[in-house]
Design a protein around this motif. Structure first.
Motif, mmCIF file in Angstrom:
data_model
loop_
_atom_site.group_PDB
_atom_site.id
_atom_site.type_symbol
_atom_site.label_atom_id
_atom_site.label_comp_id
_atom_site.label_asym_id
_atom_site.label_seq_id
_atom_site.Cartn_x
_atom_site.Cartn_y
_atom_site.Cartn_z
ATOM 1 N N ASN A 143 41.252 42.477 50.825
ATOM 2 C CA ASN A 143 41.977 42.990 49.661
ATOM 3 C C ASN A 143 42.920 41.979 48.987
ATOM 4 O O ASN A 143 44.002 41.839 49.643
ATOM 5 N N GLU A 168 39.569 48.643 47.229
ATOM 6 C CA GLU A 168 39.401 47.892 46.058
ATOM 7 C C GLU A 168 38.194 48.499 45.294
ATOM 8 O O GLU A 168 37.153 48.967 45.795
ATOM 9 N N THR A 169 38.521 48.431 43.924
ATOM 10 C CA THR A 169 37.651 48.908 43.184
ATOM 11 C C THR A 169 37.096 47.859 42.208
ATOM 12 O O THR A 169 37.709 46.778 42.176
ATOM 13 N N ASN A 170 36.128 48.197 41.280
ATOM 14 C CA ASN A 170 35.801 47.020 40.203
ATOM 15 C C ASN A 170 36.903 46.857 39.338
ATOM 16 O O ASN A 170 36.928 45.510 38.582
ATOM 17 N N LEU A 171 37.924 47.762 38.990
ATOM 18 C CA LEU A 171 39.102 47.467 37.962
ATOM 19 C C LEU A 171 40.465 47.117 38.688
ATOM 20 O O LEU A 171 41.163 46.293 38.236
ATOM 21 N N SER A 172 40.473 47.597 40.062
ATOM 22 C CA SER A 172 41.837 47.264 40.464
ATOM 23 C C SER A 172 41.822 47.463 42.273
ATOM 24 O O SER A 172 41.028 47.745 42.764
ATOM 25 N N LYS A 217 48.332 50.686 41.457
ATOM 26 C CA LYS A 217 47.398 49.901 41.015
ATOM 27 C C LYS A 217 47.621 48.741 40.458
ATOM 28 O O LYS A 217 48.277 48.619 39.508
ATOM 29 N N TYR A 274 45.995 45.899 38.379
ATOM 30 C CA TYR A 274 44.637 45.471 37.686
ATOM 31 C C TYR A 274 44.007 44.095 37.999
ATOM 32 O O TYR A 274 44.897 43.241 37.981
ATOM 33 N N LYS A 275 42.621 44.091 38.142
ATOM 34 C CA LYS A 275 42.152 42.557 38.009
ATOM 35 C C LYS A 275 42.298 41.908 36.671
ATOM 36 O O LYS A 275 42.233 40.845 36.756
ATOM 37 N N SER A 276 42.204 42.643 35.556
ATOM 38 C CA SER A 276 42.375 42.020 34.371
ATOM 39 C C SER A 276 43.662 42.699 33.515
ATOM 40 O O SER A 276 44.078 43.634 34.195
ATOM 41 N N THR A 289 44.577 45.256 31.550
ATOM 42 C CA THR A 289 44.215 46.472 30.830
ATOM 43 C C THR A 289 45.297 47.568 30.721
ATOM 44 O O THR A 289 45.276 48.489 30.395
#
Length: 309
Positions: free
Chosen positions: A194, A230-234, A302, A304-306, A308
């Motif tokens: 992670n 970890e998820t697809n978004l965060s 959280k 976020y990876k981008s 958002t």
């Protein structure tokens, strides 16, 4: 019937109608102007912002509408300035209080050292106390400067890919002795894979403030659990304790600067959680809190990876 008489009668009726129209129009316009004057007087007196009717027509309606828009804008600006000035006054008062307390302790310890009647153990305690209070002031000033930089949008963040476990392990290592003394277990379940894109130094500061808050409010025999997924978004980080919990009244305010709840430590400056939230938000993250008195508290973070949020 005499045509001239008819013409005179018709002309008389037209004149009378015009006179009536002019009189009625003047009365209507006077009423509208009186309403405008009353409206502006209320705005000037800073009463509750009044409603302005729309019975007028034509240019008078346009005038009334524009005056209302202008008054609304000025009222909003005035209200905003009042809130800003009130906030600044309260913040300066709180800062003053936060600095005054350790300075008073330093003065007392300094006076005690000056009298020369202390034995070696007492002198060491005084020196240790002065060091502790000086460190407290240094941390307070640094935290306030950081908050100011975040508010102004000038805090320099050096973002890189950092394993969450690396950040958490560093924090836990730093508070391990304090946790052992309090008999509070800290369980870490953070997968090595992670990672988050962040400024490691400042994110460590944020996580540290939250974990230390949990440690402070967890009694002997309690535990703090730190996990992530970890998820697809965060990447989601969860910090959970089974401490005293936060009251429903205090819960909505815990991230406010200088806020002191019912169970706050008397020595708390009320900045730690506020600073943590600001740092997390500035690095594309969010933080929320759930708590129940007598059962414990959960902080959910959280990152976020981008962009958002």
């Amino acid at each position: 019937m005499n045509p001239y008489l008819i013409a005179i009668c018709v002309l008389g009726l037209i004149v009378a109608a015009l006179v009536v129209y002019i009189v009625v129009d003047k009365i209507r316009r006077k009423k509208e102007l009186d309403e405008l004057i009353e409206f502006l007087t209320k705005v000037q007196d800073r009463d509750t912002f009044p409603e302005l009717g729309l019975e007028a027509e034509g240019r008078m309606l346009i005038l009334r509408s524009e005056i209302y828009k202008l008054a609304s804008t000025l009222q909003e600006q005035y209200t905003g300035e009042v809130k800003k000035n009130t906030y600044m006054a309260e913040m300066l008062s709180n800062i003053s209080h936060q600095i005054k307390t350790p300075l008073t302790a330093i003065n007392l310890m300094t006076d005690a050292l000056k009298n020369g009647n202390l034995d070696e153990a007492q002198r060491r305690r005084c020196i240790a106390n002065i060091t502790e209070q000086t460190d407290h002031i240094t941390w307070l000033v640094r935290s306030l400067l950081t908050l100011a930089e975040i508010d102004a949008g000038v805090l320099v963040l050096k973002k890189e890919s950092v394993p969450v476990k690396e950040i958490i392990d560093g924090i836990v290592s730093g508070i391990a002795i304090e946790a052992d003394i309090k008999d509070v277990a800290i369980e870490v379940n953070v997968p090595a894979e992670n990672t988050i894109n962040c400024d490691k130094r400042w994110m460590s500061e944020a996580f540290s403030n939250i974990i230390k808050n949990s440690l402070q409010h967890t009694e002997a025999g309690g535990a703090i659990k730190i996990s992530s997924e970890e998820t697809n978004l965060s990447v989601n980080i969860r910090i959970e304790d089974n401490g005293c919990g936060i009251s429903k009244k205090d819960l909505p305010n815990i991230f406010e600067r200088f806020y002191h709840g019912e169970k706050s430590d008397p020595n708390s400056n009320g900045i730690g959680l506020s600073l943590a939230k600001q740092i997390i938000n500035s690095q594309n993250g969010t933080i929320s809190c759930e708590s129940e008195e007598g059962k414990g508290t959960i902080f959910e973070i959280k990152i976020y990876k981008s962009a958002t949020v």
